[in-house]
Design a protein around this motif. Structure first.
Motif, PDB file in Angstrom:
ATOM      1  N   GLY A 233     -29.745   8.891 -46.408  1.00 55.82           N
ATOM      2  CA  GLY A 233     -29.819   7.872 -47.445  1.00 55.82           C
ATOM      3  C   GLY A 233     -29.353   8.405 -48.787  1.00 55.82           C
ATOM      4  O   GLY A 233     -29.016   9.586 -48.943  1.00 55.82           O
ATOM      5  N   ILE A 234     -29.342   7.522 -49.766  1.00 61.31           N
ATOM      6  CA  ILE A 234     -28.906   7.861 -51.126  1.00 61.31           C
ATOM      7  C   ILE A 234     -30.084   7.616 -52.052  1.00 61.31           C
ATOM      8  O   ILE A 234     -30.387   6.467 -52.401  1.00 61.31           O
ATOM      9  N   PRO A 235     -30.811   8.657 -52.447  1.00 64.63           N
ATOM     10  CA  PRO A 235     -31.966   8.439 -53.320  1.00 64.63           C
ATOM     11  C   PRO A 235     -31.557   8.211 -54.766  1.00 64.63           C
ATOM     12  O   PRO A 235     -30.675   8.895 -55.302  1.00 64.63           O
ATOM     13  N   VAL A 236     -32.183   7.230 -55.384  1.00 64.52           N
ATOM     14  CA  VAL A 236     -32.112   7.040 -56.831  1.00 64.52           C
ATOM     15  C   VAL A 236     -33.499   7.378 -57.350  1.00 64.52           C
ATOM     16  O   VAL A 236     -34.456   6.630 -57.125  1.00 64.52           O
ATOM     17  N   CYS A 237     -33.632   8.505 -58.004  1.00 61.64           N
ATOM     18  CA  CYS A 237     -34.935   9.075 -58.332  1.00 61.64           C
ATOM     19  C   CYS A 237     -35.331   8.717 -59.757  1.00 61.64           C
ATOM     20  O   CYS A 237     -34.616   9.052 -60.711  1.00 61.64           O
ATOM     21  N   VAL A 238     -36.466   8.056 -59.889  1.00 62.06           N
ATOM     22  CA  VAL A 238     -37.003   7.714 -61.206  1.00 62.06           C
ATOM     23  C   VAL A 238     -38.102   8.721 -61.538  1.00 62.06           C
ATOM     24  O   VAL A 238     -39.046   8.902 -60.757  1.00 62.06           O
TER      25      VAL A 238
END
Length: 444
Positions: free
Chosen positions: A250-255
Motif C-alpha cells: 500500500g501507499i501510506p499517507v502518514c499524519v
C-alpha cells in the motif's frame, strides 16, 4: 519473587522446575481502586492525572481455573485502555468486573475493590489449569488480550462477535501490569526469540488491532496499491499500521504532530507525510462547530502528496477530533475503518459525503484468535518490528500512563515488571543482529 526471577534469568533452568517453584500468596500490581472512582468528577479529560489514580499495591494471587494460566510477568506496556481505566472514562471499569463475575462461572474472584490493569505481557508460564494443553510451565510467552468464552454460536465464525467477548486487563481483573497475571491459555502465543522482554510486550494489543483494521477481511481488506491515510502514524497503533501498509504494497499517507514524528515514519520507509501542527490544521472552529474548509484544505494536502488521489482507506482512531475530516477525504467508494476514539466517542460528520459518495464506515475492535496469531507471526519473522520508545519501571506506572494520556510519547511505552533491567530475554541473537536498526528506531 526473587526465586522466580532467578530461574527465568538463568535461561538454562529446566522447564519442569518452574512447576515446582513456590508461588507467593500476594504480588505487586498496578491498580485502580473502586473507592476512588469518582475522584475526577467534573474535571475535563485533559486535566485528569492518571498518576493520582494508579497505585502499586500488594494483591492476592488469584485461583487458576481449568482453562487458565498464571504467568510470571517480565514486562508489559501501556495502551490507551489503561489511560481510560486510570481516569475512569467513559465509566469506571468495576462494572465490567461485576458483570464478568455474575455471568461466567469461576469468575467471581474478578469482582474486587481493586482492578489490576494492563492488556499486554511477556513472561514465563508458572502454573496451568487442569484442562490446559497448549502451554506448559517454563514456556516463554506473550499474550493477546482477547478473553472469550466461545459458548455461543456467534463467536465461532469470528470470536470477536461472541457475546461474552472481553478485553483482558480492561474488562477483566489480574491484567499484565503486575508481577503475575491470570490469562486464559488460548491468549498465549510464543515469545519472539529475538526480542527483549519489553520489546516482546509492546505489540500484542496495538499490532493485532491494526492488523484486523487494515489487513483482515473483517476490516478494510487492504490490497496492493491502496492509498491509506494513517492518523497518528508514529504512535502506538499508527506505527504498526504504517509497517503493515508498506509490507502489503500500500501507499501510506502518514499524519503526525511534530517534526520528530515525521522523521520517525520516514525512517520506516513512508514518503508521504503531513505534519498537522506545522500545517496549522484545526478541524473545529469551536467546541460545537466543525470547520469544513479545513477538511477541504486537508484533502488538498493529501492530493498534493498522492498526485491527485484520495485515500482508499482511512485508518481512524482519534475519533471526535478527526472523524469528520476522515469521512470527507476518503475517496468515492472508500472505507473509513475505526476503533478507539481517543479524542472522544461522539463522532460528528456530514453524511452527504458518506451516502452520496458511497463510502462505508467499518467498526473494528481488537482481533480474533487467528488475526492475533497472524500478527504475532509477522513479529516473530522480523517482518514487523516493535516500536518501543521508552521503558519505565512498575513503580513509575503513573508517569508512564501520563505520557500516553498527554500524547508525549512515540510508538509504544514499555514497563518492566519482574525484569530487573531492560535488554534481557533475547535467545536468538543472530536474528536480533539482523534487525537491530529497526528494533531501536523509536528509542529515545
Amino acid at each position: 519473587m526473587k526465586h522466580i526471577v532467578d530461574a527465568v534469568l538463568a535461561e538454562d533452568t529446566p522447564p519442569q522446575e518452574f512447576n515446582s517453584l513456590p508461588v507467593p500468596d500476594n504480588y505487586r500490581g498496578a491498580v485502580v481502586l473502586a473507592e476512588e472512582s469518582e475522584m475526577f468528577a467534573g474535571m475535563a479529560t485533559r486535566d485528569k492525572d492518571p498518576a493520582k489514580a494508579l497505585h502499586i499495591h500488594d494483591v492476592p494471587t488469584p485461583e487458576i481455573g481449568p482453562d487458565e494460566v498464571l504467568v510470571a510477568v517480565m514486562a508489559s506496556s501501556i495502551n490507551y485502555n489503561t489511560v481510560w481505566t486510570s481516569i475512569f472514562e467513559p465509566l469506571p471499569t468495576f462494572g465490567f468486573l461485576q458483570r464478568y463475575a455474575r455471568s461466567v462461572p469461576g469468575a467471581e474472584q474478578h469482582d474486587k475493590p481493586f482492578h489490576v490493569v494492563g492488556s499486554d505481557l511477556s513472561g514465563v508460564v508458572l502454573r496451568t489449569g487442569g484442562a490446559v494443553r497448549s502451554v506448559k510451565p517454563g514456556d516463554r510467552v506473550v499474550a493477546h488480550c482477547l478473553n472469550v468464552e466461545l459458548t455461543h454460536p456467534d463467536g465461532h465464525d469470528d470470536s470477536m462477535l461472541d457475546p461474552e467477548q472481553r478485553i483482558w486487563g480492561f474488562e477483566t481483573n489480574y491484567g499484565g501490569l503486575g508481577e503475575l497475571a491470570l490469562v486464559k491459555a488460548n491468549q498465549l502465543m510464543p515469545k519472539p526469540a529475538h526480542l527483549t522482554w519489553e520489546e516482546a510486550a509492546a505489540s500484542g494489543l496495538v499490532h493485532s488491532t491494526a492488523y484486523r483494521q487494515l489487513v483482515s477481511a473483517n476490516g478494510a481488506h487492504m490490497k496492493q496499491g491502496d492509498v491509506v491515510l494513517i492518523w497518528g502514524a508514529a504512535g502506538g497503533l499508527g506505527s504498526y499500521a504504517t509497517q503493515l501498509v508498506l509490507n502489503g504494497g500500500g501507499i501510506p499517507v502518514c499524519v503526525v504532530s511534530s517534526p520528530r514524528k515525521a522523521e520517525l515514519v520516514r525512517s520506516m520507509g513512508a514518503e508521504l507525510v503531513i505534519d498537522r501542527s506545522a500545517e496549522g490544521l484545526r478541524f473545529w472552529s469551536d467546541e460545537h462547530t466543525q470547520n469544513q474548509r479545513e477538511w477541504k484544505r486537508f484533502g488538498g494536502l493529501v492530493r498534493e502528496l498522492t498526485g491527485g488521489e484520495d485515500p482508499d482507506i482511512v485508518f481512524e482512531h482519534p475519533g471526535r477530533e478527526t472523524f469528520g475530516a476522515s469521512v470527507y477525504v476518503a475517496r468515492r467508494g472508500g472505507t473509513i475503518v475505526t476503533c478507539a476514539s481517543t479524542s472522544g466517542y461522539e463522532h460528528v460528520y456530514d453524511n452527504r459525503h458518506l451516502w452520496m459518495r458511497l463510502k462505508r464506515i467499518v467498526g473494528t475492535h481488537f482481533a480474533n484468535y487467528r488475526e492475533a496469531w497472524e500478527a504475532n507471526r509477522l513479529i516473530a519473522k522480523g517482518m514487523v518490528h516493535p516500536t518501543l520508545s521508552t521503558v519505565y519501571g512498575l513503580d513509575d506506572i503513573g508517569e508512564a500512563v501520563g505520557e500516553v494520556h498527554a500524547n508525549r510519547h512515540d510508538g509504544k511505552v514499555g514497563v518492566l515488571c519482574l525484569a530487573p533491567q531492560a535488554d534481557l530475554g533475547v535467545t536468538d541473537h543472530e536474528t536480533r543482529e539482523r534487525h537491530l536498526p529497526q528494533l531501536t528506531r523509536f528509542r529515545i
